[in-house]
Design a protein around this motif. Structure first.
Motif, PDB file in Angstrom:
ATOM      1  N   VAL A 314     -12.997 -32.591 -18.102  1.00 22.98           N
ATOM      2  CA  VAL A 314     -14.320 -32.084 -17.743  1.00 22.98           C
ATOM      3  C   VAL A 314     -14.131 -31.041 -16.650  1.00 22.98           C
ATOM      4  N   ALA A 315     -14.718 -29.866 -16.860  1.00 23.36           N
ATOM      5  CA  ALA A 315     -14.539 -28.763 -15.906  1.00 23.36           C
ATOM      6  C   ALA A 315     -15.868 -28.077 -15.650  1.00 23.36           C
ATOM      7  N   ASP A 316     -16.000 -27.551 -14.448  1.00 20.28           N
ATOM      8  CA  ASP A 316     -17.191 -26.779 -14.086  1.00 20.28           C
ATOM      9  C   ASP A 316     -16.817 -25.297 -14.109  1.00 20.28           C
ATOM     10  N   VAL A 317     -17.617 -24.508 -14.779  1.00 18.48           N
ATOM     11  CA  VAL A 317     -17.369 -23.074 -14.894  1.00 18.48           C
ATOM     12  C   VAL A 317     -18.573 -22.322 -14.337  1.00 18.48           C
ATOM     13  N   GLN A 318     -18.352 -21.538 -13.297  1.00 16.79           N
ATOM     14  CA  GLN A 318     -19.424 -20.726 -12.732  1.00 16.79           C
ATOM     15  C   GLN A 318     -19.298 -19.257 -13.127  1.00 16.79           C
ATOM     16  N   LYS A 319     -18.078 -18.870 -13.514  1.00 15.48           N
ATOM     17  CA  LYS A 319     -17.846 -17.489 -13.915  1.00 15.48           C
ATOM     18  C   LYS A 319     -17.052 -17.497 -15.224  1.00 15.48           C
ATOM     19  N   PRO A 320     -17.745 -17.608 -16.368  1.00 17.93           N
ATOM     20  CA  PRO A 320     -17.044 -17.691 -17.650  1.00 17.93           C
ATOM     21  C   PRO A 320     -16.125 -16.501 -17.889  1.00 17.93           C
ATOM     22  N   SER A 321     -14.928 -16.793 -18.381  1.00 18.46           N
ATOM     23  CA  SER A 321     -13.950 -15.748 -18.656  1.00 18.46           C
ATOM     24  C   SER A 321     -13.126 -16.155 -19.871  1.00 18.46           C
ATOM     25  N   VAL A 324      -8.874 -17.197 -19.374  1.00 15.83           N
ATOM     26  CA  VAL A 324      -8.378 -18.455 -18.811  1.00 15.83           C
ATOM     27  C   VAL A 324      -7.487 -19.154 -19.829  1.00 15.83           C
ATOM     28  N   ASP A 325      -6.259 -19.452 -19.426  1.00 15.41           N
ATOM     29  CA  ASP A 325      -5.362 -20.273 -20.240  1.00 15.41           C
ATOM     30  C   ASP A 325      -5.432 -21.714 -19.745  1.00 15.41           C
ATOM     31  N   LEU A 326      -5.332 -22.661 -20.684  1.00 20.83           N
ATOM     32  CA  LEU A 326      -5.477 -24.077 -20.347  1.00 20.83           C
ATOM     33  C   LEU A 326      -4.544 -24.885 -21.234  1.00 20.83           C
ATOM     34  N   TRP A 327      -3.751 -25.786 -20.619  1.00 24.00           N
ATOM     35  CA  TRP A 327      -2.809 -26.561 -21.405  1.00 24.00           C
ATOM     36  C   TRP A 327      -2.383 -27.829 -20.659  1.00 24.00           C
ATOM     37  N   GLU A 347     -14.174 -21.085 -26.296  1.00 29.52           N
ATOM     38  CA  GLU A 347     -15.056 -20.342 -25.413  1.00 29.52           C
ATOM     39  C   GLU A 347     -15.488 -21.199 -24.228  1.00 29.52           C
ATOM     40  N   PHE A 348     -15.669 -20.562 -23.090  1.00 26.97           N
ATOM     41  CA  PHE A 348     -16.179 -21.228 -21.896  1.00 26.97           C
ATOM     42  C   PHE A 348     -17.654 -20.872 -21.731  1.00 26.97           C
ATOM     43  N   LYS A 349     -18.433 -21.836 -21.311  1.00 26.15           N
ATOM     44  CA  LYS A 349     -19.843 -21.588 -21.020  1.00 26.15           C
ATOM     45  C   LYS A 349     -20.108 -21.914 -19.554  1.00 26.15           C
ATOM     46  N   LYS A 350     -21.127 -21.321 -18.996  1.00 28.19           N
ATOM     47  CA  LYS A 350     -21.447 -21.577 -17.597  1.00 28.19           C
ATOM     48  C   LYS A 350     -21.966 -23.007 -17.439  1.00 28.19           C
ATOM     49  N   GLY A 351     -21.507 -23.666 -16.383  1.00 24.06           N
ATOM     50  CA  GLY A 351     -21.887 -25.053 -16.155  1.00 24.06           C
ATOM     51  C   GLY A 351     -20.770 -26.002 -16.549  1.00 24.06           C
ATOM     52  N   ASP A 401       6.744 -34.188 -33.649  1.00 25.05           N
ATOM     53  CA  ASP A 401       7.177 -34.037 -35.053  1.00 25.05           C
ATOM     54  C   ASP A 401       6.393 -32.923 -35.734  1.00 25.05           C
ATOM     55  N   ASN A 402       6.115 -31.859 -34.942  1.00 25.28           N
ATOM     56  CA  ASN A 402       5.452 -30.661 -35.455  1.00 25.28           C
ATOM     57  C   ASN A 402       4.029 -30.914 -35.935  1.00 25.28           C
ATOM     58  N   ARG A 403       3.399 -31.984 -35.410  1.00 23.44           N
ATOM     59  CA  ARG A 403       1.982 -32.172 -35.719  1.00 23.44           C
ATOM     60  C   ARG A 403       1.159 -31.136 -34.950  1.00 23.44           C
ATOM     61  N   ILE A 404      -0.049 -30.900 -35.405  1.00 24.55           N
ATOM     62  CA  ILE A 404      -0.934 -29.926 -34.765  1.00 24.55           C
ATOM     63  C   ILE A 404      -1.801 -30.645 -33.742  1.00 24.55           C
ATOM     64  N   PHE A 405      -1.847 -30.120 -32.520  1.00 26.58           N
ATOM     65  CA  PHE A 405      -2.685 -30.683 -31.467  1.00 26.58           C
ATOM     66  C   PHE A 405      -3.938 -29.836 -31.356  1.00 26.58           C
ATOM     67  N   ASP A 406      -5.085 -30.423 -31.607  1.00 28.49           N
ATOM     68  CA  ASP A 406      -6.352 -29.690 -31.603  1.00 28.49           C
ATOM     69  C   ASP A 406      -7.034 -29.832 -30.254  1.00 28.49           C
ATOM     70  N   CYS A 407      -7.747 -28.786 -29.842  1.00 32.53           N
ATOM     71  CA  CYS A 407      -8.568 -28.828 -28.652  1.00 32.53           C
ATOM     72  C   CYS A 407      -9.930 -28.293 -29.030  1.00 32.53           C
ATOM     73  N   LYS A 408     -10.993 -29.006 -28.618  1.00 31.34           N
ATOM     74  CA  LYS A 408     -12.325 -28.529 -28.938  1.00 31.34           C
ATOM     75  C   LYS A 408     -13.209 -28.603 -27.713  1.00 31.34           C
ATOM     76  N   LEU A 409     -14.154 -27.724 -27.632  1.00 31.18           N
ATOM     77  CA  LEU A 409     -15.129 -27.697 -26.549  1.00 31.18           C
ATOM     78  C   LEU A 409     -16.398 -28.377 -27.028  1.00 31.18           C
ATOM     79  N   LEU A 410     -16.826 -29.416 -26.296  1.00 30.76           N
ATOM     80  CA  LEU A 410     -18.026 -30.166 -26.690  1.00 30.76           C
ATOM     81  C   LEU A 410     -19.282 -29.561 -26.055  1.00 30.76           C
TER      82      LEU A 410
END
Length: 410
Positions: A314-321, A324-327, A347-351, A401-410
């Motif tokens: 969980v992250a707070d974003v005040q200046k969407p860009s 930003v790299d995240l891992w 995508e990042f959204k404000k808040g 084992d070369n599986r795909i790791f998914d990341c999603k923004l809720l």
């Protein structure tokens, strides 16, 4: 002091007075003192700050007692402000204790900050000889080691350039090479591996292991990276608010205690992290990290490798860009096993933003792993340096084992 004791500390305390003169040089201190006698503003005060002669101070360290044997590799662990760097400065005789005694057998090589002990106007080669002379070595002794130092630092073409022109990476390479190769019985290092690239960090860790295990040198090492602490050290000291809250001959027990595990290991709660204010960035400010099952049940103990699970950030974003790299790096010992990346399309959204990194079942074998959050503004700056921040979970996971790791923004 027994023959096998390298360092003995008795009732060691350090008190700092808030607001007193301490500009780093006598001339600047006199300027500040004269200005205050005349009722004028301190020319060296920070903007907006006021001097309060009645202000109370604080104990950076209070009543520390411990012994370190020759050849021990001691990890000093604690949150920011716990007193780790103050302790190393006292042991290095950079500053004096307010109370207590320090007994040291042997010469100390200190690497507390980038370029500590270097003269900016001297070249790298000249600084090597100066540091050796400070340690009491002869010119011939230093000369016999110069080539090894230059080779290890990998800055040979710049060795005759004044160090004031060095980058921070070049500084730390040369500073570490000098401290590691000159003859001393005790090596003290404070966050030295937080600077420099991954290849140099691995090389430096290997050298420190060689010094302690192969040459019997005593090593004191401060780092916020528990993987590095575990890989290098065999004993530990945990500091909190200037006091020792745990000493142990087993470094893993110290790490577990620091990270909040119970002594009997019956419950592990290190799968949850909350930001205490040490990290902030308006583009991506992490608030919390937790592990969940896929049906959204919070995991507070060991993770079953037969089931898929997810890391929720969980992250707070005040200046969407979008820069930003995240891992997350998944680390075993001192080796990175995999890196779980945020897709570029995220995508990042404000808040408030919620990211979920999905990890498939049976992806990693049973073991203790470090999940190290990393985030940066592309080619600009760190938001979270993965070499200084980590969460340790006792999880059962298998090599990639070369599986795909998914990341999603809720």
């Amino acid at each position: 002091m027994a023959d096998d004791i390298a360092i003995k500390v008795e009732n060691l305390s350090k008190y700092y007075r808030l607001g007193v003169i301490n500009n780093g040089t006598l001339f600047r201190d006199i300027q500040s003192w004269m200005a205050r006698l005349r009722g004028k503003e301190d020319p060296h005060a920070k903007l907006g700050s006021k001097y309060d002669p009645t202000a109370e101070g604080f104990w950076a360290l209070k009543d520390l007692n411990f012994e370190i044997k020759q050849g021990d590799r001691v990890g000093i662990i604690g949150h920011n402000g716990a007193g780790k760097s103050t302790l190393l400065k006292l042991l290095s005789q950079i500053t004096s204790p307010t109370e207590g005694k320090i007994k040291i057998k042997g010469r100390i090589a200190s690497l507390l900050e980038v370029g500590t002990g270097f003269h900016a106007e001297l070249t790298g080669r000249e600084n090597i000889f100066m540091n050796g002379a400070i340690l009491g070595m002869s010119h011939a002794e230093i000369d016999s080691k110069v080539n090894d130092i230059i080779e290890f630092s990998e800055i040979g073409e710049h060795i005759d350039t004044p160090v004031k022109r060095y980058s921070s990476g070049m500084y730390v390479r040369l500073a570490f090479a000098v401290a590691a190769h000159l003859d001393s019985e005790i090596l003290i290092a404070d966050e030295v591996l937080a600077v420099g690239d991954a290849a140099f960090q691995k090389k430096a860790l290997g050298k420190m292991n060689e010094l302690s295990t192969g040459q019997g040198r005593t090593v004191l090492f401060v780092s916020h990276n528990m993987a590095q602490i575990k890989n290098l050290c065999n004993k530990g000291i945990v500091l909190q608010k200037g006091q020792i809250i745990r000493q142990d001959d087993n470094i893993q027990d110290c790490i577990d205690y620091y990270l909040g595990r119970k002594d009997d290991n019956s419950e592990i709660t290190t799968t949850t992290w909350k930001n205490d204010g040490r990290i902030y960035d308006e583009c991506m400010n992490p608030l919390s990290i937790e592990f969940f099952t896929l049906d959204n049940k919070l995991i507070t103990g060991a993770i079953d490798y037969n089931q898929s699970y997810k890391i929720r950030l969980v992250a707070d974003v005040q200046k969407p860009s979008q820069n930003v790299d995240l891992w997350f790096n998944v680390i075993l010992g001192a080796e990175k096993i995999i890196s779980i990346q945020k897709p570029d399309s995220t995508e990042f959204k404000k808040g408030e933003n919620v990211f979920e990194f999905i990890i498939p079942e049976k992806s990693l074998l049973p073991n203790d792993y470090v999940f190290s959050l990393g985030s940066s503004i592309k080619n600009t700056k760190w938001i979270v340096n993965p070499y200084q921040f980590d969460i340790v979970v006792n999880t059962v996971i298998q090599n990639n084992d070369n599986r795909i790791f998914d990341c999603k923004l809720l």
